[in-house]
Each structure stands twice: as structure tokens, then as C-alpha cells.
Design a protein around this motif. Structure first.
Motif, PDB file in Angstrom:
ATOM      1  N   THR A  47       7.726  -6.026  24.962  1.00 43.06           N
ATOM      2  CA  THR A  47       8.259  -7.342  25.316  1.00 43.06           C
ATOM      3  C   THR A  47       7.760  -7.732  26.696  1.00 43.06           C
ATOM      4  OG1 THR A  47      10.261  -6.406  26.261  1.00 43.06           O
ATOM      5  CG2 THR A  47      10.340  -7.023  23.937  1.00 43.06           C
ATOM      6  N   GLY A  48       7.929  -8.965  27.016  1.00 39.52           N
ATOM      7  CA  GLY A  48       7.551  -9.473  28.328  1.00 39.52           C
ATOM      8  C   GLY A  48       8.575 -10.489  28.780  1.00 39.52           C
ATOM      9  N   GLY A  52      15.994 -13.761  29.397  1.00 41.10           N
ATOM     10  CA  GLY A  52      15.746 -12.666  28.482  1.00 41.10           C
ATOM     11  C   GLY A  52      14.275 -12.477  28.176  1.00 41.10           C
ATOM     12  N   PRO A  53      13.985 -11.416  27.453  1.00 38.45           N
ATOM     13  CA  PRO A  53      12.596 -11.083  27.170  1.00 38.45           C
ATOM     14  C   PRO A  53      11.991 -11.971  26.082  1.00 38.45           C
ATOM     15  CG  PRO A  53      14.041  -9.525  26.094  1.00 38.45           C
ATOM     16  CD  PRO A  53      14.917 -10.422  26.926  1.00 38.45           C
ATOM     17  N   VAL A  54      10.677 -12.025  26.091  1.00 35.24           N
ATOM     18  CA  VAL A  54       9.930 -12.685  25.020  1.00 35.24           C
ATOM     19  C   VAL A  54       9.845 -11.681  23.874  1.00 35.24           C
ATOM     20  CG1 VAL A  54       7.710 -13.679  24.362  1.00 35.24           C
ATOM     21  CG2 VAL A  54       8.576 -14.011  26.668  1.00 35.24           C
ATOM     22  N   THR A  55      10.323 -12.060  22.722  1.00 34.82           N
ATOM     23  CA  THR A  55      10.306 -11.143  21.583  1.00 34.82           C
ATOM     24  C   THR A  55       8.889 -10.992  21.044  1.00 34.82           C
ATOM     25  OG1 THR A  55      10.705 -12.905  19.984  1.00 34.82           O
ATOM     26  CG2 THR A  55      12.647 -11.831  20.944  1.00 34.82           C
ATOM     27  N   ALA A  57       3.802 -17.438  23.316  1.00 33.94           N
ATOM     28  CA  ALA A  57       3.986 -17.427  24.765  1.00 33.94           C
ATOM     29  C   ALA A  57       2.639 -17.301  25.475  1.00 33.94           C
ATOM     30  CB  ALA A  57       4.919 -16.287  25.179  1.00 33.94           C
ATOM     31  N   ALA A  58       1.762 -16.477  24.942  1.00 38.07           N
ATOM     32  CA  ALA A  58       0.435 -16.311  25.538  1.00 38.07           C
ATOM     33  C   ALA A  58      -0.357 -17.620  25.466  1.00 38.07           C
ATOM     34  CB  ALA A  58      -0.319 -15.187  24.839  1.00 38.07           C
ATOM     35  N   ARG A  94       4.989 -11.767  32.231  1.00 36.07           N
ATOM     36  CA  ARG A  94       4.995 -10.431  32.842  1.00 36.07           C
ATOM     37  C   ARG A  94       5.397  -9.399  31.817  1.00 36.07           C
ATOM     38  NH1 ARG A  94       7.947 -10.290  38.338  1.00 36.07           N
ATOM     39  NH2 ARG A  94       6.003 -10.156  39.445  1.00 36.07           N
ATOM     40  N   ARG A  95       4.785  -8.260  31.889  1.00 38.40           N
ATOM     41  CA  ARG A  95       5.106  -7.157  30.963  1.00 38.40           C
ATOM     42  C   ARG A  95       6.140  -6.247  31.555  1.00 38.40           C
ATOM     43  NH1 ARG A  95       0.197  -5.998  27.268  1.00 38.40           N
ATOM     44  NH2 ARG A  95      -0.852  -7.951  27.507  1.00 38.40           N
TER      45      ARG A  95
END
Length: 65
Positions: free
Chosen positions: A2-3, A39-42, A49-50, A64-65
Motif C-alpha cells: 500500500t501507499g 488512509g492508505p491507497v489500496t 493513483a499512479a 509514498r510507499r
């Protein structure tokens, strides 16, 4: 893996492309600046997202990772 999405408020110029490309995680405030969901990117949204990060004309959006 996740990121986490981050926006540089100084670099952002409120183009709104990020919210169009990733509405699941980004909405715009009344002036057009992004508000990123906490929260994180699933993994399901990672590719989108990229794309949103790459499309930012001012390079204000980071993943960010």
C-alpha cells in the motif's frame, strides 16, 4: 503493498485533474484544491493513483510507499 497520497499545498494550483482521475480518494474543496481521504491507497486503486500522480501538471501529488 500500500501507499499513501500526499499533496504539496504550495505547488498545487487547483487544476483538479487528480480528483477527476481518482474520485474514490480525492475530492475538491470550494476553491478547487484537493482534499485527500485519510488512509492508505489500496491495491485496487494503486494503478489509478499512479496515473493521477503522473498527470498532475505541477507535480504536487505524490504517492509514498
Amino acid at each position: 503493498m500500500t501507499g499513501e497520497l500526499r499533496v504539496d499545498p504550495i505547488a498545487c494550483r487547483a487544476h483538479g485533474m487528480c480528483a477527476e482521475l481518482l474520485p474514490e480518494m480525492i475530492e475538491l474543496d470550494e476553491w478547487g484544491y484537493p482534499i485527500i481521504a485519510p488512509g492508505p491507497v489500496t491495491s485496487r486503486l494503486r494503478a489509478d493513483a499512479a496515473v493521477a500522480v503522473a498527470a498532475c501538471p505541477t507535480l504536487a501529488l505524490r504517492l509514498r510507499r
